[in-house]
Design a protein around this motif. Structure first.
Motif: not given
Lengths: 151, 151, 151
Positions: B48-50, B72-74, B99
């Motif tokens: 995941x990223x912010x 935030x997203x996977x 998302x």
């Protein structure tokens, strides 16, 4: 078949390379496999296409529904394998494509899909080659388990 | 170049590990490759990223069009490779992000893309390192085939 | 942890195989790993599902938000790994799914997700098994770095 049936293979040759600009994606890989005597392999690709044909399988009607996008798109991801169908190495691959507006499409990869640029990581596996036969339950050409002695 | 040109490599070291929370995705991998003396490799990532910066290549104008998502997203999937550009190991990766509303975006991965959590499977390949040079047809930095004796 | 921490593994067994029609995707792989004594591995899958449950992680609330799609979809891509959680091999995988209208969804893979057909490439890695422990920063079960002596 009530459980995952896997065939243990040995690692074969490892190829990392470039896909040819302006050519068909599937045909390019199949030609490479024929020339290089690759019978079973897995691969991943990133890159871009100038047009693409993809499809989804109608699980009730047992047919693929395909559509073509005549627009440049990124190959956001493409994962596939090589195995024997009708006596010759054949590609089975799924692809995720993204256009300039961020729109994402994806599905089963078909020809014609024309490469703009592409990088492939292809891992041959050796041992008894995987071979596709008609599967009555799904209507798909799936790997022949009986002939493999899969665990 | 009318066909797939692949370079046969030997398998090198195999790394499976964690990406650092709060750091840049590309920079983290490039730093690891420099420290570990990795010149050519392929990898996949989930996590995941912010926030993320991705782009698509304008095949006519020969420029990347990028955009940043501060949400935030996977990391639904991320596939890429390491090769030499300007004398140092450089990342080329494509990413699919999702998302919380199920919206999916994807494209070429750029910095800044900040890791929330991530797991990488990185496979070094050895042999003559792959090196990027400018390709006039596409305007991209592609692997130098002539220097490789690819099959 | 300010940088990528990777554990160098040795390549183990390589399995390419078929997923069972009508069964749960995660359970099928976990059962195979238990039967085959696989502790650490990475894999990729393409195929199709008859229904799926996926989710995204709420990075603030530290919970997964899941949803189920009771419709046939292509597994456009699925990338994951196997490691030890609570003493047993556990799957962590992310999946991209596409329906017949070209709609793409994706995220963290959960049970119940029922296989229509699927092909897996599973690569065991050997060495000290990767083990998941609770991570306070993210609220996730992440690989225990301290116990590994990762570089």
């Amino acid at each position: 078949m009530d459980q995952l049936v896997c065939f243990e293979h040995q690692p074969g040759r490892r190829f990392v390379g470039r896909l040819p600009h302006g050519k068909d994606l599937i045909t390019s890989i199949e030609n490479f496999c024929r020339v290089s005597a690759i019978q079973t392999a897995t691969f991943s690709i990133i890159g871009a296409v100038s047009s693409a044909t993809i499809g989804t399988y109608d699980q009730k009607q047992h047919v693929y529904v395909t559509f073509t996008e005549n627009t440049p798109m990124e190959i956001v991801t493409c994962i596939g394998n090589v195995s024997i169908k009708d006596g010759t190495p054949a590609i089975h691959a799924h692809i995720v494509l993204g256009d300039e507006h961020g729109k994402i499409i994806g599905g089963h990869l078909f020809s014609e899909t024309i490469i703009f640029a592409g990088e492939i990581d292809l891992q041959e596996v050796t041992g008894k080659p995987l071979e596709r036969v008609y599967d009555h339950t799904t209507g798909l050409m799936l790997w022949n388990i009986e002939s493999q002695g899969g665990r």
